[in-house]
Design an enzyme around this catalytic site. Structure first.
Site, PDB file in Angstrom:
ATOM      1  N   ASN A   1      -8.185   5.706 -31.487  1.00  0.00           N
ATOM      2  CA  ASN A   1      -7.629   5.149 -30.254  1.00  0.00           C
ATOM      3  C   ASN A   1      -8.692   5.229 -29.157  1.00  0.00           C
ATOM      4  O   ASN A   1      -9.213   6.305 -28.853  1.00  0.00           O
ATOM      5  CB  ASN A   1      -6.379   5.931 -29.853  1.00  0.00           C
ATOM      6  CG  ASN A   1      -5.626   5.208 -28.749  1.00  0.00           C
ATOM      7  OD1 ASN A   1      -6.228   4.671 -27.812  1.00  0.00           O
ATOM      8  ND2 ASN A   1      -4.302   5.158 -28.865  1.00  0.00           N
TER       9      ASN A   1
ATOM     10  N   GLN B   1     -12.443  -4.588 -25.576  1.00  0.00           N
ATOM     11  CA  GLN B   1     -11.649  -5.788 -25.854  1.00  0.00           C
ATOM     12  C   GLN B   1     -10.374  -5.473 -26.611  1.00  0.00           C
ATOM     13  O   GLN B   1      -9.962  -6.231 -27.488  1.00  0.00           O
ATOM     14  CB  GLN B   1     -12.478  -6.857 -26.572  1.00  0.00           C
ATOM     15  CG  GLN B   1     -13.419  -7.598 -25.638  1.00  0.00           C
ATOM     16  CD  GLN B   1     -13.942  -8.904 -26.239  1.00  0.00           C
ATOM     17  OE1 GLN B   1     -13.215  -9.674 -26.842  1.00  0.00           O
ATOM     18  NE2 GLN B   1     -15.231  -9.134 -26.063  1.00  0.00           N
ATOM     19  N   THR B   2      -9.748  -4.330 -26.281  1.00  0.00           N
ATOM     20  CA  THR B   2      -8.357  -4.190 -26.718  1.00  0.00           C
ATOM     21  C   THR B   2      -7.549  -5.234 -25.934  1.00  0.00           C
ATOM     22  O   THR B   2      -8.020  -5.752 -24.926  1.00  0.00           O
ATOM     23  CB  THR B   2      -7.828  -2.787 -26.370  1.00  0.00           C
ATOM     24  OG1 THR B   2      -7.918  -2.601 -24.953  1.00  0.00           O
ATOM     25  CG2 THR B   2      -8.651  -1.696 -27.074  1.00  0.00           C
TER      26      THR B   2
ATOM     27  N   HIS C   1      -4.327  -6.842 -21.712  1.00  0.00           N
ATOM     28  CA  HIS C   1      -3.593  -7.786 -20.849  1.00  0.00           C
ATOM     29  C   HIS C   1      -2.107  -7.855 -21.227  1.00  0.00           C
ATOM     30  O   HIS C   1      -1.292  -8.316 -20.453  1.00  0.00           O
ATOM     31  CB  HIS C   1      -4.217  -9.182 -20.942  1.00  0.00           C
ATOM     32  CG  HIS C   1      -3.952  -9.866 -22.246  1.00  0.00           C
ATOM     33  ND1 HIS C   1      -4.741  -9.695 -23.368  1.00  0.00           N
ATOM     34  CD2 HIS C   1      -2.966 -10.704 -22.633  1.00  0.00           C
ATOM     35  CE1 HIS C   1      -4.256 -10.409 -24.371  1.00  0.00           C
ATOM     36  NE2 HIS C   1      -3.188 -11.022 -23.945  1.00  0.00           N
TER      37      HIS C   1
ATOM     38  N   TYR D   1      -1.799  -2.915 -26.827  1.00  0.00           N
ATOM     39  CA  TYR D   1      -2.550  -1.663 -26.610  1.00  0.00           C
ATOM     40  C   TYR D   1      -1.786  -0.475 -27.183  1.00  0.00           C
ATOM     41  O   TYR D   1      -0.675  -0.157 -26.749  1.00  0.00           O
ATOM     42  CB  TYR D   1      -2.773  -1.456 -25.110  1.00  0.00           C
ATOM     43  CG  TYR D   1      -3.810  -0.391 -24.821  1.00  0.00           C
ATOM     44  CD1 TYR D   1      -5.156  -0.725 -24.668  1.00  0.00           C
ATOM     45  CD2 TYR D   1      -3.443   0.951 -24.709  1.00  0.00           C
ATOM     46  CE1 TYR D   1      -6.106   0.244 -24.409  1.00  0.00           C
ATOM     47  CE2 TYR D   1      -4.389   1.929 -24.451  1.00  0.00           C
ATOM     48  CZ  TYR D   1      -5.720   1.564 -24.297  1.00  0.00           C
ATOM     49  OH  TYR D   1      -6.657   2.529 -24.046  1.00  0.00           O
TER      50      TYR D   1
ATOM     51  N   TYR E   1     -14.133  -6.804 -19.977  1.00  0.00           N
ATOM     52  CA  TYR E   1     -14.387  -8.044 -20.718  1.00  0.00           C
ATOM     53  C   TYR E   1     -13.196  -8.999 -20.639  1.00  0.00           C
ATOM     54  O   TYR E   1     -12.807  -9.601 -21.643  1.00  0.00           O
ATOM     55  CB  TYR E   1     -14.749  -7.741 -22.184  1.00  0.00           C
ATOM     56  CG  TYR E   1     -15.784  -8.722 -22.716  1.00  0.00           C
ATOM     57  CD1 TYR E   1     -15.544 -10.095 -22.656  1.00  0.00           C
ATOM     58  CD2 TYR E   1     -16.991  -8.301 -23.249  1.00  0.00           C
ATOM     59  CE1 TYR E   1     -16.477 -11.003 -23.104  1.00  0.00           C
ATOM     60  CE2 TYR E   1     -17.938  -9.207 -23.701  1.00  0.00           C
ATOM     61  CZ  TYR E   1     -17.670 -10.555 -23.614  1.00  0.00           C
ATOM     62  OH  TYR E   1     -18.600 -11.461 -24.060  1.00  0.00           O
TER      63      TYR E   1
ATOM     64  N   CYS F   1     -25.689 -23.177 -28.687  1.00  0.00           N
ATOM     65  CA  CYS F   1     -26.599 -22.237 -28.064  1.00  0.00           C
ATOM     66  C   CYS F   1     -26.595 -22.439 -26.558  1.00  0.00           C
ATOM     67  O   CYS F   1     -26.415 -23.536 -26.074  1.00  0.00           O
ATOM     68  CB  CYS F   1     -27.995 -22.278 -28.670  1.00  0.00           C
ATOM     69  SG  CYS F   1     -28.872 -23.792 -28.476  1.00  0.00           S
TER      70      CYS F   1
HETATM   71  N1  LIG Z   1     -12.518 -13.352 -20.615  1.00  0.00           N
HETATM   72  C1  LIG Z   1     -12.909 -13.769 -21.805  1.00  0.00           C
HETATM   73  O1  LIG Z   1     -13.623 -14.745 -21.926  1.00  0.00           O
HETATM   74  C2  LIG Z   1     -12.481 -13.012 -23.001  1.00  0.00           C
HETATM   75  C3  LIG Z   1     -13.149 -13.230 -24.196  1.00  0.00           C
HETATM   76  C4  LIG Z   1     -12.711 -12.531 -25.288  1.00  0.00           C
HETATM   77  C5  LIG Z   1     -11.647 -11.654 -25.169  1.00  0.00           C
HETATM   78  N2  LIG Z   1     -11.024 -11.470 -24.004  1.00  0.00           N
HETATM   79  C6  LIG Z   1      -9.909 -10.510 -23.892  1.00  0.00           C
HETATM   80  O2  LIG Z   1     -10.147  -9.449 -24.781  1.00  0.00           O
HETATM   81  C7  LIG Z   1      -8.933  -8.977 -25.332  1.00  0.00           C
HETATM   82  C8  LIG Z   1      -8.977  -9.015 -26.841  1.00  0.00           C
HETATM   83  O3  LIG Z   1      -8.883 -10.322 -27.357  1.00  0.00           O
HETATM   84  P1  LIG Z   1      -8.543 -10.558 -28.904  1.00  0.00           P
HETATM   85  O4  LIG Z   1      -8.356 -12.017 -29.087  1.00  0.00           O
HETATM   86  O5  LIG Z   1      -9.570  -9.885 -29.730  1.00  0.00           O
HETATM   87  O6  LIG Z   1      -7.133  -9.778 -29.026  1.00  0.00           O
HETATM   88  P2  LIG Z   1      -6.398  -9.205 -30.324  1.00  0.00           P
HETATM   89  O7  LIG Z   1      -5.021  -8.857 -29.881  1.00  0.00           O
HETATM   90  O8  LIG Z   1      -6.610 -10.116 -31.482  1.00  0.00           O
HETATM   91  O9  LIG Z   1      -7.203  -7.838 -30.625  1.00  0.00           O
HETATM   92  C9  LIG Z   1      -7.028  -6.631 -29.936  1.00  0.00           C
HETATM   93  C10 LIG Z   1      -7.411  -5.489 -30.859  1.00  0.00           C
HETATM   94  O10 LIG Z   1      -7.378  -4.258 -30.144  1.00  0.00           O
HETATM   95  C11 LIG Z   1      -6.820  -3.226 -30.984  1.00  0.00           C
HETATM   96  N3  LIG Z   1      -6.293  -2.151 -30.148  1.00  0.00           N
HETATM   97  C12 LIG Z   1      -5.164  -2.160 -29.394  1.00  0.00           C
HETATM   98  N4  LIG Z   1      -5.018  -0.995 -28.743  1.00  0.00           N
HETATM   99  C13 LIG Z   1      -6.067  -0.209 -29.085  1.00  0.00           C
HETATM  100  C14 LIG Z   1      -6.448   1.098 -28.724  1.00  0.00           C
HETATM  101  N5  LIG Z   1      -5.727   1.823 -27.869  1.00  0.00           N
HETATM  102  N6  LIG Z   1      -7.584   1.584 -29.266  1.00  0.00           N
HETATM  103  C15 LIG Z   1      -8.318   0.839 -30.138  1.00  0.00           C
HETATM  104  N7  LIG Z   1      -7.983  -0.401 -30.514  1.00  0.00           N
HETATM  105  C16 LIG Z   1      -6.871  -0.929 -29.978  1.00  0.00           C
HETATM  106  C17 LIG Z   1      -5.765  -3.970 -31.785  1.00  0.00           C
HETATM  107  O11 LIG Z   1      -5.446  -3.303 -32.981  1.00  0.00           O
HETATM  108  C18 LIG Z   1      -6.445  -5.328 -32.030  1.00  0.00           C
HETATM  109  O12 LIG Z   1      -7.173  -5.366 -33.240  1.00  0.00           O
HETATM  110  C19 LIG Z   1      -7.840  -9.837 -24.740  1.00  0.00           C
HETATM  111  O13 LIG Z   1      -7.274  -9.185 -23.630  1.00  0.00           O
HETATM  112  C20 LIG Z   1      -8.587 -11.086 -24.330  1.00  0.00           C
HETATM  113  O14 LIG Z   1      -7.938 -11.777 -23.278  1.00  0.00           O
HETATM  114  C21 LIG Z   1     -11.429 -12.132 -22.912  1.00  0.00           C
END
Ligand SMILES: NC(=O)c1ccc[n+]([C@@H]2O[C@H](COP(=O)([O-])OP(=O)(O)OC[C@H]3O[C@@H](n4cnc5c(N)ncnc54)[C@H](O)[C@@H]3O)[C@@H](O)[C@H]2O)c1
Ligand SMILES: NC(=O)c1ccc[n+]([C@@H]2O[C@H](COP(=O)([O-])OP(=O)(O)OC[C@H]3O[C@@H](n4cnc5c(N)ncnc54)[C@H](O)[C@@H]3O)[C@@H](O)[C@H]2O)c1
Lengths: 556, 556
Positions: B242, B263-264, B267, B273, B322, B410
């Protein structure tokens, strides 16, 4: 620090046949920008305000100067990019691309409100473009007269076989916009009884001949109406009084007008509507000192007026809300059937929009009124059977004076606009006109606006708020070779409530211009026809079929 | 009744050198539309969904068929108009105009929310276009890998003299997007320790070689990182755990990563989360049965993780959010300095945007991977000094498999994009490539998006919400001769929160195409440079001056 928006300069567009720029395609936006700020055209030119509250032509005086300078330099394959009244870039394009591309007042929806806009505006980051202010094709009060005329004409077509002779219109309000009603009614062939509480407003309209007579007596007003309608004479009278008193009284007497509407400023219950039993002086004073009290009394009176309007409606008198929100006010006062009668757009304008008909206009860059009179004549030749258009042209020439560069508005649609444009281009080419003309329209047109409280209210399929349409309109006009194209937000009904597009094309007498005119003045009104055909209007589908439009997913 | 959006058809784009339409300028959108629905590209092609929740390529299957049919008929001087995935009109334009003009999901601001959109969507009146779904230039997961790579590279440039050798990144989350982090880190030359609570997510990334190792032990993970960084080897490890436990523990031990992010799915506090002390199974079950309880616990844990991130930040470790909103969540939990560290866009992406650098991409219409490898080679030739780009191309070829039509992303900017486009066009002309290529980009680019919670967060002058810019971008690209242009609303961050524009241009090997490529691939990135120069970024002003951009009111 000096305000970058204030100045004491007077701006007049150049006139005559000589260029101040490298081509007519850049001279045209230069003259029209300046024309928007002409002292006879703009409401507050020293602050760059053209019309509609704070609708500006340029963000600051420095931006104005830089736009002018840029247009003077611009080559035939270059385009000037204007962001909320500021000239941000000159880019390389090609000869068939627009010479100017404009986006004004656009905000990401979640932030699209007056508070955020005002904050940005104060920081110098934005400008309110209204509709034709920031897109350089405002031409003064001819527009509202013509819009009202078309509304009354369409009512005449729908209810009285196209003939308003011997008919009369009851309305309220002779203010900035509403003052056009008696003149428009008379032009449309009808009589008009307009109830106005403020004698000064009525007197102003008397002086400019927008209304024919004035009286304080209902009996006398009704007597005039009876006399004129009997004689088939189209004349108008201003009755000094309160619409909330007069409308019910007329109803009670069993008298039935042929059309009923209203243009008091009911949308603003504090400053816009005189409560029954109050004097105008008392009202104005209390609007300052006791606004809540005024509002309460005004709303109660509006309900009384709307009750009378509903009664007329239920007795079969064509009755419409003229966009002042008076039905909503009455509804909020507990009048459950306040929306029994329709708004003027769904009732009268939409059938025109279904055929791509809307506020087409042109201006003579020469500055010579004769050029407009010659185009008036050409319009008559090309549309020999459109009697009501001929009537409009005659009346407009007689009763409406030009403001700034001579210009003409007339509502024509798909199939006619491009013919007029080509004919004007030919007249420029063969020297009949002293200089090129520009051809454009209001943003309030058939395919160019999404505004759910007004132009797209109550669309048949519920697509009122879909703004793909005006965006596509701007892209199509850009791709078709318009001379300048604009995309605005918030015009007419304010921030958050509308998105709309403008287009202007210059007829400079060349063969290239002819090709562009043919495309732009066909595709632009056609976009209104598709928009309405897609929404399910049979009239639009019929028009599309009659003109051979290719609408894959709409006509099948 | 059958759902007009469901079907069992599999769609594959035609490949090879033969046309199914009347020209490559119409063949290109045809193939790219179909490529968006290719079973290896789209997430749910049978329901027309390409990516991003419900981002579609066409409104219904009937609309898809009609688009295809229309493109087959389209002449060289005609343009197809698409409104929210429905082909509404074919209009006459000219050869330098776009062949397709698209507007998707646009709503008048006051109505621009998911509720109203869903209502219209259900009625069949709208479609969600996301960014590249409805504008036919999505090319699979290469995009997120490249975006993450560029983010890490820029962090390396800013903090470590452009060299991430021997450096390591601490992050959380290996989900749909976050799973790209270890691969991108390694491509950027860094090591990566990614904390992921769900072993299945980690295993999926192991199988596809996006991550190199997996462990349940923090000691072991840290030992690996120490070993690799010492050896200057770029490798990655997934630590099952975690992030709210691991981040503070690493901090407590006095260990300092070189970059920290996360990137958990913070949101979404109910489903995104894992709360501290909970098992994944318990979490998933209670998200259904006791969402409020989950949310409370998850938010408390997020605060703990952000406290650790702030601590790293205060110790001088470059730390960024992120885009998962975790700072906001911690702030709402009472952590007053949650926003001590910046978001990734202002920190790392904006300096690229200031130079017009963004997610440039192209696809080989031939379907032949060799065509992309040849263009890869050409990119290296034309940009001989851009080592990190060469590295990306090599790593991408080695580690990322093509999905659908072979394609490459790219990040290049103003001054380079048009040179690549012209070179590719030349390769088509002289037969080096087996068929034309299309060149485009994400809507998430320098001049094409207004999105105050993401791409335009915290602009220097406060102009985050001004959407004149993406609208002008679309108009300029239309005027410059792009092959298709699109205007969307709500991509990335949802209804109400963004407006953005897309552009694609086909290099068909002709002289005409060369002229258009030069204009479009110059003006499009230039529009990002002006937008940022206007906001006051010196980097953008310098770039504008270096490239001789003419920006009347910006550079003076
Ligand atoms: N602004 C951007 O351009 C941008 C780009 C990429 C991702 N994001 C953000 O990043 C986040 C992730 O995106 P995603 O598509 O990979 O989501 P996703 O839901 O597919 O993946 C999230 C991962 O986090 C893990 N997780 C949850 N809680 C956790 C914890 N406490 N400890 C460890 N791991 C944990 C989950 O098991 C899951 O595998 C989102 O909030 C997304 O909006 C933003
Ligand atoms: N939808 C449209 O396109 C459209 C077009 C024109 C006008 N309008 C609407 O019409 C209204 C009028 O516009 P305007 O520019 O003329 O406004 P204005 O404020 O200039 O004029 C309103 C006039 O009504 C008079 N008035 C107020 N209360 C009265 C009462 N109880 N009885 C009689 N007269 C009364 C005032 O003295 C004033 O002269 C506005 O609500 C406007 O929004 C809408």
């Amino acid at each position: 620090m000096t305000d970058p928006r204030k100045n004491t300069r007077d701006v007049y567009p150049p006139t005559g046949p000589d260029l101040n720029t490298k081509s007519w395609l850049t001279e045209a936006p230069l003259r029209m920008l300046m024309n928007n700020l002409h002292p006879d055209v703009a409401e507050n030119p020293h602050e760059l305000v053209v019309y509609g509250g704070i609708g500006r032509a340029a963000r600051t005086w420095r931006d104005f100067d830089l736009i002018v300078e840029s247009l003077k330099e611009l080559e035939a394959d270059e385009t000037l990019v204007v962001q909320s009244g500021k000239p941000v870039a000159i880019v390389k394009t090609h000869k068939d691309a627009p010479r100017v591309l404009i986006a004004n007042s656009n905000l990401v929806p979640h932030w699209a409100n007056w508070d955020h806009f005002n904050e940005l505006d104060k920081k110098g980051l934005m400008m309110y473009g209204q509709m034709t202010a920031g897109s350089w094709i405002y031409i003064g009060s001819q527009g509202i007269v013509q819009g009202t005329y078309e509304t009354f004409m369409e009512a005449g077509r729908q209810h009285y076989g196209g003939d308003l002779t011997g008919r009369w219109i009851l309305t309220g309000g002779l203010g900035g916009m509403g003052g056009a009603q008696p003149l428009a009614a008379v032009m449309a062939g009808a009589c008009c009884l307009a109830v106005e509480c403020d004698e000064k407003s009525a007197d102003f309209r008397l002086r400019t001949r927008y209304v024919d007579e004035k009286t304080h007596s209902l009996d006398e007003a009704l007597e005039m109406i009876a006399r004129w309608t009997k004689a088939g004479e189209a004349k108008s009278v201003a009755l000094i009084g309160n619409a909330a008193d007069i409308f019910p009284e007329i109803y009670k007497r069993g008298i039935r007008p042929d059309i009923v509407t209203d243009q008091t400023s009911a949308h603003d219950p504090v400053n816009g509507y005189l409560p029954q039993g109050w004097s105008v002086g008392e009202w104005r004073a209390k609007a300052e000192t006791a606004p809540k009290e005024v509002e309460k009394a005004a709303r109660a009176s509006m309900r009384v007026q709307v009750e009378a309007m509903v009664a007329f409606h239920e007795d079969g008198v064509p009755t419409v809300d003229y966009g002042n929100n008076i039905r909503q006010m009455a509804l909020e006062e507990g009048l459950e059937n306040a929306f029994a009668f329709p708004g003027f757009v769904p009732a009268y304008i939409r059938p025109l929009f279904c055929r791509g008909i809307g506020p087409f206009r042109w201006a003579a860059l020469s500055g010579d009124p004769e050029d407009i009179y010659k185009t008036d004549q050409k319009v008559k030749e090309l549309l020999p059977d459109n009697k009501h258009l001929h009537n409009w042209l005659d009346m407009a020439r007689e009763r409406i004076s030009f403001q700034g560069l001579p210009a003409r508005i007339c509502w024509v649609g798909l199939g006619d606009r491009h013919r007029l444009g080509l004919a004007f281009n030919e007249m420029v080419k063969n020297g009949e006109l002293k200089a090129p003309v520009v051809i454009g329209r209001d943003h309030l047109d058939s395919g160019s606006v999404a505004s759910p409280n007004r132009e797209t209210e109550a669309m048949m399929d519920g697509s009122d708020a879909v703004s793909d349409w005006p965006l596509l309109n701007a892209l199509v006009n850009t791709a078709s070779g318009a001379t300048w194209v604009s995309l605005h937000h918030g015009g007419g009904v304010g921030m958050g409530f509308s998105q709309h597009a403008g287009v202007v094309i210059c007829a400079d007498g060349t063969e290239d211009a002819a090709k562009r005119l043919e495309r732009v003045l066909w595709n632009d009104p056609a976009s209104g026809v598709w928009r309405h055909a897609d929404a399910g209007y049979e009239l639009a589908k019929g028009c599309a079929r009659a003109h051979g439009l290719r609408l894959p997913a709409i006509l099948g």
